[in-house]
Design a protein around this motif. Structure first.
Motif, PDB file in Angstrom:
ATOM      1  N   CYS A  52       0.816  -1.217   0.000  1.00  0.00           N
ATOM      2  CA  CYS A  52       0.000   0.000   0.000  1.00  0.00           C
ATOM      3  C   CYS A  52       0.847   1.263   0.000  1.00  0.00           C
ATOM      4  O   CYS A  52       0.444   2.269  -0.583  1.00  0.00           O
ATOM      5  CB  CYS A  52      -0.944   0.014   1.192  1.00  0.00           C
ATOM      6  N   ASP A  53       2.009   1.222   0.628  1.00  0.00           N
ATOM      7  CA  ASP A  53       2.849   2.419   0.609  1.00  0.00           C
ATOM      8  C   ASP A  53       3.304   2.738  -0.811  1.00  0.00           C
ATOM      9  O   ASP A  53       3.349   3.894  -1.212  1.00  0.00           O
ATOM     10  CB  ASP A  53       4.030   2.305   1.572  1.00  0.00           C
ATOM     11  N   TYR A  54       3.586   1.704  -1.588  1.00  0.00           N
ATOM     12  CA  TYR A  54       3.939   1.936  -2.987  1.00  0.00           C
ATOM     13  C   TYR A  54       2.725   2.416  -3.779  1.00  0.00           C
ATOM     14  O   TYR A  54       2.846   3.249  -4.675  1.00  0.00           O
ATOM     15  CB  TYR A  54       4.498   0.680  -3.639  1.00  0.00           C
ATOM     16  N   MET A  55       1.561   1.863  -3.464  1.00  0.00           N
ATOM     17  CA  MET A  55       0.348   2.289  -4.161  1.00  0.00           C
ATOM     18  C   MET A  55       0.084   3.773  -3.927  1.00  0.00           C
ATOM     19  O   MET A  55      -0.442   4.449  -4.801  1.00  0.00           O
ATOM     20  CB  MET A  55      -0.849   1.464  -3.684  1.00  0.00           C
ATOM     21  N   GLN A  56       0.471   4.283  -2.782  1.00  0.00           N
ATOM     22  CA  GLN A  56       0.235   5.686  -2.451  1.00  0.00           C
ATOM     23  C   GLN A  56       1.335   6.598  -2.980  1.00  0.00           C
ATOM     24  O   GLN A  56       1.049   7.601  -3.625  1.00  0.00           O
ATOM     25  CB  GLN A  56       0.109   5.862  -0.938  1.00  0.00           C
ATOM     26  N   THR A  57       2.600   6.264  -2.718  1.00  0.00           N
ATOM     27  CA  THR A  57       3.683   7.204  -3.029  1.00  0.00           C
ATOM     28  C   THR A  57       4.824   6.589  -3.837  1.00  0.00           C
ATOM     29  O   THR A  57       5.808   7.267  -4.092  1.00  0.00           O
ATOM     30  CB  THR A  57       4.275   7.793  -1.728  1.00  0.00           C
ATOM     31  N   GLY A  58       4.697   5.327  -4.213  1.00  0.00           N
ATOM     32  CA  GLY A  58       5.778   4.668  -4.928  1.00  0.00           C
ATOM     33  C   GLY A  58       5.815   5.004  -6.404  1.00  0.00           C
ATOM     34  O   GLY A  58       4.896   5.602  -6.955  1.00  0.00           O
ATOM     35  N   PRO A  60       5.931   3.853 -10.442  1.00  0.00           N
ATOM     36  CA  PRO A  60       5.277   2.781 -11.187  1.00  0.00           C
ATOM     37  C   PRO A  60       6.077   1.470 -11.146  1.00  0.00           C
ATOM     38  O   PRO A  60       5.499   0.387 -11.047  1.00  0.00           O
ATOM     39  CB  PRO A  60       5.186   3.336 -12.609  1.00  0.00           C
ATOM     40  N   GLU A  61       7.397   1.577 -11.188  1.00  0.00           N
ATOM     41  CA  GLU A  61       8.245   0.385 -11.144  1.00  0.00           C
ATOM     42  C   GLU A  61       8.105  -0.337  -9.798  1.00  0.00           C
ATOM     43  O   GLU A  61       8.068  -1.578  -9.759  1.00  0.00           O
ATOM     44  CB  GLU A  61       9.705   0.748 -11.394  1.00  0.00           C
ATOM     45  N   GLN A  62       8.036   0.401  -8.699  1.00  0.00           N
ATOM     46  CA  GLN A  62       7.867  -0.219  -7.384  1.00  0.00           C
ATOM     47  C   GLN A  62       6.517  -0.932  -7.277  1.00  0.00           C
ATOM     48  O   GLN A  62       6.434  -2.040  -6.751  1.00  0.00           O
ATOM     49  CB  GLN A  62       7.994   0.832  -6.274  1.00  0.00           C
ATOM     50  N   ILE A  63       5.479  -0.289  -7.769  1.00  0.00           N
ATOM     51  CA  ILE A  63       4.146  -0.899  -7.733  1.00  0.00           C
ATOM     52  C   ILE A  63       4.141  -2.179  -8.561  1.00  0.00           C
ATOM     53  O   ILE A  63       3.671  -3.225  -8.105  1.00  0.00           O
ATOM     54  CB  ILE A  63       3.083   0.084  -8.259  1.00  0.00           C
ATOM     55  N   ARG A  64       4.665  -2.088  -9.763  1.00  0.00           N
ATOM     56  CA  ARG A  64       4.710  -3.254 -10.650  1.00  0.00           C
ATOM     57  C   ARG A  64       5.520  -4.395 -10.024  1.00  0.00           C
ATOM     58  O   ARG A  64       5.101  -5.547 -10.030  1.00  0.00           O
ATOM     59  CB  ARG A  64       5.289  -2.855 -12.006  1.00  0.00           C
ATOM     60  N   PRO A  93      -3.976   7.114  -5.630  1.00  0.00           N
ATOM     61  CA  PRO A  93      -3.995   7.452  -7.055  1.00  0.00           C
ATOM     62  C   PRO A  93      -4.556   6.321  -7.919  1.00  0.00           C
ATOM     63  O   PRO A  93      -4.145   5.168  -7.795  1.00  0.00           O
ATOM     64  CB  PRO A  93      -2.518   7.690  -7.385  1.00  0.00           C
ATOM     65  N   LEU A  94      -5.474   6.669  -8.774  1.00  0.00           N
ATOM     66  CA  LEU A  94      -6.062   5.683  -9.668  1.00  0.00           C
ATOM     67  C   LEU A  94      -5.004   5.048 -10.566  1.00  0.00           C
ATOM     68  O   LEU A  94      -5.091   3.860 -10.894  1.00  0.00           O
ATOM     69  CB  LEU A  94      -7.161   6.330 -10.516  1.00  0.00           C
ATOM     70  N   ALA A  95      -3.991   5.800 -10.936  1.00  0.00           N
ATOM     71  CA  ALA A  95      -2.917   5.260 -11.784  1.00  0.00           C
ATOM     72  C   ALA A  95      -2.229   4.071 -11.122  1.00  0.00           C
ATOM     73  O   ALA A  95      -1.781   3.152 -11.809  1.00  0.00           O
ATOM     74  CB  ALA A  95      -1.903   6.357 -12.095  1.00  0.00           C
ATOM     75  N   SER A  96      -2.165   4.062  -9.803  1.00  0.00           N
ATOM     76  CA  SER A  96      -1.563   2.923  -9.092  1.00  0.00           C
ATOM     77  C   SER A  96      -2.384   1.662  -9.320  1.00  0.00           C
ATOM     78  O   SER A  96      -1.845   0.576  -9.519  1.00  0.00           O
ATOM     79  CB  SER A  96      -1.465   3.224  -7.593  1.00  0.00           C
ATOM     80  N   TYR A  97      -3.698   1.811  -9.283  1.00  0.00           N
ATOM     81  CA  TYR A  97      -4.568   0.662  -9.550  1.00  0.00           C
ATOM     82  C   TYR A  97      -4.447   0.196 -10.985  1.00  0.00           C
ATOM     83  O   TYR A  97      -4.533  -1.000 -11.269  1.00  0.00           O
ATOM     84  CB  TYR A  97      -6.020   1.012  -9.251  1.00  0.00           C
ATOM     85  N   GLU A 102      -2.961  -4.028 -14.533  1.00  0.00           N
ATOM     86  CA  GLU A 102      -2.175  -4.468 -15.691  1.00  0.00           C
ATOM     87  C   GLU A 102      -1.391  -5.746 -15.355  1.00  0.00           C
ATOM     88  O   GLU A 102      -1.363  -6.695 -16.137  1.00  0.00           O
ATOM     89  CB  GLU A 102      -1.223  -3.357 -16.115  1.00  0.00           C
ATOM     90  N   VAL A 103      -0.771  -5.764 -14.189  1.00  0.00           N
ATOM     91  CA  VAL A 103      -0.030  -6.958 -13.761  1.00  0.00           C
ATOM     92  C   VAL A 103      -0.979  -8.127 -13.615  1.00  0.00           C
ATOM     93  O   VAL A 103      -0.704  -9.231 -14.092  1.00  0.00           O
ATOM     94  CB  VAL A 103       0.727  -6.694 -12.434  1.00  0.00           C
ATOM     95  N   TRP A 104      -2.105  -7.921 -12.967  1.00  0.00           N
ATOM     96  CA  TRP A 104      -3.083  -9.000 -12.782  1.00  0.00           C
ATOM     97  C   TRP A 104      -3.568  -9.533 -14.132  1.00  0.00           C
ATOM     98  O   TRP A 104      -3.654 -10.745 -14.331  1.00  0.00           O
ATOM     99  CB  TRP A 104      -4.265  -8.497 -11.950  1.00  0.00           C
ATOM    100  N   THR A 105      -3.861  -8.627 -15.065  1.00  0.00           N
ATOM    101  CA  THR A 105      -4.358  -9.045 -16.375  1.00  0.00           C
ATOM    102  C   THR A 105      -3.343  -9.921 -17.098  1.00  0.00           C
ATOM    103  O   THR A 105      -3.708 -10.918 -17.720  1.00  0.00           O
ATOM    104  CB  THR A 105      -4.696  -7.807 -17.233  1.00  0.00           C
TER     105      THR A 105
END
Length: 110
Positions: A52-58, A60-64, A93-97, A102-105
């Motif tokens: 969740c910390d990456y989803m908030q402030t990370g 794109p590479e960290q989230i992925r 941020p919606l971009a995090s989702y 994308e990874v899930w798909t």
């Protein structure tokens, strides 16, 4: 069963209680999905672990990377619900989702 924090010292008790699944498995608290899946993945379904910390402030590479790690280590043999490591709030941020989706798909199929 939803919990927060490092629940490793309680895992045997939680498993003995026989919940259907365990959420949220927070990596920021030391809950590594790879270790938990190896130790308990045949006894209980697991949920979460995308940071969740990456989803908030990370980045794109960290989230992925976090999302891919979860899919790589928790998905094999089933019993995994892909989700974030904890609750989500309105300012996320919606971009995090979009990145997580994308990874899930790409990795959802067995």
């Amino acid at each position: 069963k939803h919990t927060d924090g490092n629940i490793l010292p309680l895992m045997e008790f939680l498993i003995d209680a026989k919940p259907h699944a365990l959420h949220s498995l927070d990596p920021m608290a030391g809950m590594d999905i790879r270790m938990i899946k190896n130790a308990y993945g045949t006894k209980i379904a697991l949920c979460g672990n995308v940071r969740c910390d990456y989803m908030q402030t990370g980045t794109p590479e960290q989230i992925r990377e976090s999302a891919e790690y979860c899919m790589e280590w928790a998905k094999p043999l089933g019993g995994y619900l892909f989700s974030t490591s904890n609750t989500i709030f309105r300012e996320m941020p919606l971009a995090s989702y979009d990145i997580m989706h994308e990874v899930w798909t790409k990795k959802r199929w067995y």
